[in-house]
Design an enzyme around this catalytic site. Structure first.
Site, PDB file in Angstrom:
ATOM      1  N   SER A 101       0.850  -1.179   0.000  1.00 24.15           N
ATOM      2  CA  SER A 101       0.000   0.000   0.000  1.00 24.15           C
ATOM      3  C   SER A 101       0.895   1.241   0.000  1.00 24.15           C
ATOM      4  CB  SER A 101      -0.952  -0.045   1.197  1.00 24.15           C
ATOM      5  OG  SER A 101      -1.991   0.900   1.052  1.00 24.15           O
ATOM      6  N   LYS A 153     -22.855  16.791   7.585  1.00 26.44           N
ATOM      7  CA  LYS A 153     -21.749  16.948   8.531  1.00 26.44           C
ATOM      8  C   LYS A 153     -21.544  15.709   9.399  1.00 26.44           C
ATOM      9  CE  LYS A 153     -18.471  19.404  10.358  1.00 26.44           C
ATOM     10  NZ  LYS A 153     -17.308  19.765   9.546  1.00 26.44           N
TER      11      LYS A 153
END
Length: 283
Positions: A101, A153
């Protein structure tokens, strides 16, 4: 002083051996925080600045990294390439237990990549991890109060059931990051990549020996032996560390008198996060 004296020594009596600076990139990649040193652009800046100096033969990256932040991975790799171009120096990467990764992202900053035959290499993908506790507060008799300005949010709130639209938005974000990762690997590895893209960029990882066949790395080899083959038995390998060391930072140096103790819970969480990254690869 020594350099000024050496100019008076006849050339036939001087011996000049190639020097390789070795930078160790060990651990998960994450923005610097808490007590523990991290692999971050900020923490590595003085190390890289010290490593890339004119007059040396090259820089070797000793990598043992399971991944982490894609942003920090990009910042570190970009800085390595910038310094390599400025100083006109070759860069060699050597993978240890794992360069996966973000760890493989860092390896791609090198001109050539080597690994042990059993190193874990690849995992070209992006992951978002977390937990959900939608029923936990109810069982505990706790009322959670969240007030927001902005409809999205509180998306992916771990104490609320997942919403399909929030998951779709996250997956879009991950796919865009994955596209950046793939573009960087293609740019750096170019025609050396072999095999189907659907396999190479699927997030799978392989042993070093298999990674050679896929073009993810250039060969099976260890740092000392490979560099001696390239530069001769007299090559000097010089480890480059952070100026002043990281010991005082670990002990809370440079913070308030109680700073180190106040951040111990944060350090424990970072240790758990680090353990999670390594465990993905059975390490």
């Amino acid at each position: 002083m020594l350099k000024s004296l050496l100019k008076f020594v006849p050339a036939r009596f001087r011996k000049s051996y190639p020097v390789i600076h070795v930078v160790r990139l060990d651990g998960p990649i994450m923005a610097e925080r808490g007590l523990r040193p991290t692999l971050s652009a900020k923490a590595l800046e003085p190390v890289l600045a010290k490593a890339f100096r004119k007059g040396i033969a090259g820089v070797a990256l000793s990598i043992n990294c399971p991944g982490g932040s894609p942003v920090q991975s990009a910042l570190i790799a970009s800085r390595i390439r910038q310094l390599a171009a400025e100083k006109n120096l070759p860069v060699y990467a050597f993978c240890e237990d794992v360069a996966a990764s973000g760890g493989y992202w860092l390896a791609c900053a090198a001109d050539e990549i080597y690994a042990d035959e059993n190193s874990i290499v690849g995992s070209i993908g992006v992951i978002a991890m977390g937990f959900g506790f939608p029923e936990a507060l109810k069982k505990l008799g706790v009322e959670r109060r969240v007030h927001t300005a902005g409809d999205n949010k509180s998306q992916l709130d771990p104490f609320q059931p997942e919403k399909p639209e929030d998951v779709e938005r996250l997956e879009t974000l991950l796919n865009e990051m994955h596209a950046s990762f793939k573009a960087m690997v293609k740019e750096r590895r170019g025609a050396r990549l072999k095999g189907e893209e659907s396999e190479i960029f699927s997030g799978l990882y392989w042993r070093g020996e298999k990674a050679v066949g896929l073009g993810l790395i250039d060969g099976v080899g260890h740092l000392q032996t490979t560099l001696r083959m390239k530069f001769g038995d007299k090559v000097q390998l010089r480890p480059i560390g952070a100026p002043g060391g990281w010991g005082l930072r670990f002990l809370g140096g440079g913070r308030g008198a109680a700073g180190g103790f106040a951040e111990l819970p944060d350090a424990a969480l970072e240790a758990l996060e680090s353990r999670a990254w390594w465990s993905r690869f059975g390490l």
